[in-house]
Motif scaffolding. Sequence first.
Motif, PDB file in Angstrom:
ATOM      1  N   CYS A   1       0.849  -1.194   0.000  1.00  0.00           N
ATOM      2  CA  CYS A   1       0.000   0.000   0.000  1.00  0.00           C
ATOM      3  C   CYS A   1       0.878   1.235   0.000  1.00  0.00           C
ATOM      4  CB  CYS A   1      -0.925   0.010   1.209  1.00  0.00           C
ATOM      5  SG  CYS A   1      -0.099   0.088   2.805  1.00  0.00           S
ATOM      6  N   LEU A   2       0.253   2.379  -0.162  1.00  0.00           N
ATOM      7  CA  LEU A   2       0.966   3.636   0.006  1.00  0.00           C
ATOM      8  C   LEU A   2       1.399   3.751   1.462  1.00  0.00           C
ATOM      9  CD1 LEU A   2      -1.287   6.123  -2.011  1.00  0.00           C
ATOM     10  CD2 LEU A   2       0.836   5.018  -2.752  1.00  0.00           C
ATOM     11  N   LYS A   3       2.545   4.363   1.676  1.00  0.00           N
ATOM     12  CA  LYS A   3       3.088   4.486   3.029  1.00  0.00           C
ATOM     13  C   LYS A   3       2.117   5.206   3.967  1.00  0.00           C
ATOM     14  CE  LYS A   3       7.606   4.880   3.545  1.00  0.00           C
ATOM     15  NZ  LYS A   3       8.967   5.477   3.612  1.00  0.00           N
ATOM     16  N   GLU A   4       1.341   6.125   3.416  1.00  0.00           N
ATOM     17  CA  GLU A   4       0.406   6.891   4.244  1.00  0.00           C
ATOM     18  C   GLU A   4      -0.724   6.031   4.818  1.00  0.00           C
ATOM     19  OE1 GLU A   4      -2.518   9.097   1.168  1.00  0.00           O
ATOM     20  OE2 GLU A   4      -0.387   9.337   0.755  1.00  0.00           O
ATOM     21  N   TYR A   5      -0.901   4.810   4.306  1.00  0.00           N
ATOM     22  CA  TYR A   5      -1.939   3.912   4.813  1.00  0.00           C
ATOM     23  C   TYR A   5      -1.451   2.993   5.927  1.00  0.00           C
ATOM     24  CZ  TYR A   5      -4.528   5.146   0.541  1.00  0.00           C
ATOM     25  OH  TYR A   5      -5.177   5.802  -0.472  1.00  0.00           O
TER      26      TYR A   5
ATOM     27  N   ILE B   1      -3.991  -9.517  14.934  1.00  0.00           N
ATOM     28  CA  ILE B   1      -2.629  -9.673  14.445  1.00  0.00           C
ATOM     29  C   ILE B   1      -1.790  -8.645  15.193  1.00  0.00           C
ATOM     30  CG2 ILE B   1      -1.121  -9.484  12.442  1.00  0.00           C
ATOM     31  CD1 ILE B   1      -3.636 -10.249  10.734  1.00  0.00           C
ATOM     32  N   GLU B   2      -0.970  -9.131  16.114  1.00  0.00           N
ATOM     33  CA  GLU B   2      -0.265  -8.245  17.020  1.00  0.00           C
ATOM     34  C   GLU B   2       1.154  -7.899  16.581  1.00  0.00           C
ATOM     35  OE1 GLU B   2      -0.538 -10.156  20.789  1.00  0.00           O
ATOM     36  OE2 GLU B   2      -2.708  -9.954  20.895  1.00  0.00           O
ATOM     37  N   VAL B   3       1.754  -8.725  15.717  1.00  0.00           N
ATOM     38  CA  VAL B   3       3.137  -8.521  15.311  1.00  0.00           C
ATOM     39  C   VAL B   3       3.213  -8.525  13.795  1.00  0.00           C
ATOM     40  CG1 VAL B   3       5.468  -9.473  15.414  1.00  0.00           C
ATOM     41  CG2 VAL B   3       3.969  -9.673  17.406  1.00  0.00           C
ATOM     42  N   PHE B   4       3.906  -7.522  13.232  1.00  0.00           N
ATOM     43  CA  PHE B   4       4.081  -7.476  11.784  1.00  0.00           C
ATOM     44  C   PHE B   4       5.364  -6.724  11.460  1.00  0.00           C
ATOM     45  CE2 PHE B   4       1.429  -3.878  12.957  1.00  0.00           C
ATOM     46  CZ  PHE B   4       1.964  -2.813  12.245  1.00  0.00           C
TER      47      PHE B   4
ATOM     48  N   ILE C   1       9.267   0.019  -0.318  1.00  0.00           N
ATOM     49  CA  ILE C   1       9.432  -0.590  -1.637  1.00  0.00           C
ATOM     50  C   ILE C   1       9.315   0.463  -2.722  1.00  0.00           C
ATOM     51  CG2 ILE C   1       8.681  -2.926  -1.021  1.00  0.00           C
ATOM     52  CD1 ILE C   1       5.924  -2.257  -2.132  1.00  0.00           C
ATOM     53  N   ILE C   2       9.905   0.157  -3.862  1.00  0.00           N
ATOM     54  CA  ILE C   2       9.798   0.997  -5.049  1.00  0.00           C
ATOM     55  C   ILE C   2       9.338   0.098  -6.182  1.00  0.00           C
ATOM     56  CG2 ILE C   2      11.008   2.450  -6.714  1.00  0.00           C
ATOM     57  CD1 ILE C   2      13.031   3.066  -4.477  1.00  0.00           C
TER      58      ILE C   2
ATOM     59  N   SER D   1       5.732   3.697  -1.231  1.00  0.00           N
ATOM     60  CA  SER D   1       4.948   2.506  -0.928  1.00  0.00           C
ATOM     61  C   SER D   1       5.635   1.696   0.156  1.00  0.00           C
ATOM     62  CB  SER D   1       4.781   1.640  -2.177  1.00  0.00           C
ATOM     63  OG  SER D   1       4.102   2.353  -3.181  1.00  0.00           O
ATOM     64  N   ILE D   2       4.898   0.744   0.685  1.00  0.00           N
ATOM     65  CA  ILE D   2       5.391  -0.081   1.775  1.00  0.00           C
ATOM     66  C   ILE D   2       4.855  -1.497   1.603  1.00  0.00           C
ATOM     67  CG2 ILE D   2       3.477   0.476   3.328  1.00  0.00           C
ATOM     68  CD1 ILE D   2       5.567   0.714   5.583  1.00  0.00           C
ATOM     69  N   ILE D   3       5.635  -2.466   2.031  1.00  0.00           N
ATOM     70  CA  ILE D   3       5.169  -3.839   2.087  1.00  0.00           C
ATOM     71  C   ILE D   3       5.100  -4.212   3.561  1.00  0.00           C
ATOM     72  CG2 ILE D   3       7.481  -4.853   1.836  1.00  0.00           C
ATOM     73  CD1 ILE D   3       6.074  -7.087   0.159  1.00  0.00           C
TER      74      ILE D   3
END
Length: 101
Positions: free
Chosen positions: A8-12, A25-28, A33-34, A58-60
């Motif tokens: 998603c976009l980093k802002e999300y 989901i407590e740990v992630f 990413i580009i 963006s971010i994964i």
Amino acid sequence: MKLLVITCLKEYLSDVAEIFKQGNIEVFSTSDIIGHRNGASHNILEDWFVSGGEKAESIIIFTFTSEENVAIGLKLVKQYNETTKSDFPIRAFIMPVDQSV
């Protein structure tokens, strides 16, 4: 155990963190990413990454969790995308974890 992967976009990120909280989901983990593209698409809204010289931060995001939590998380992502009208929806997919050490 399942692997839930979200892009998603980093802002999300805070929205995804809230989805994970609701899905137990407590740990992630996260990583910047580009996205790159070697060809043009007919519909930019169907693409995961921008085209041309445009860039989006963006971010994964990924987590290993139970099948039950992954199902809840995926359902919440779907609801989020349906209620949040954005040109860049959150993308999510599930992968099975056959073995781990």
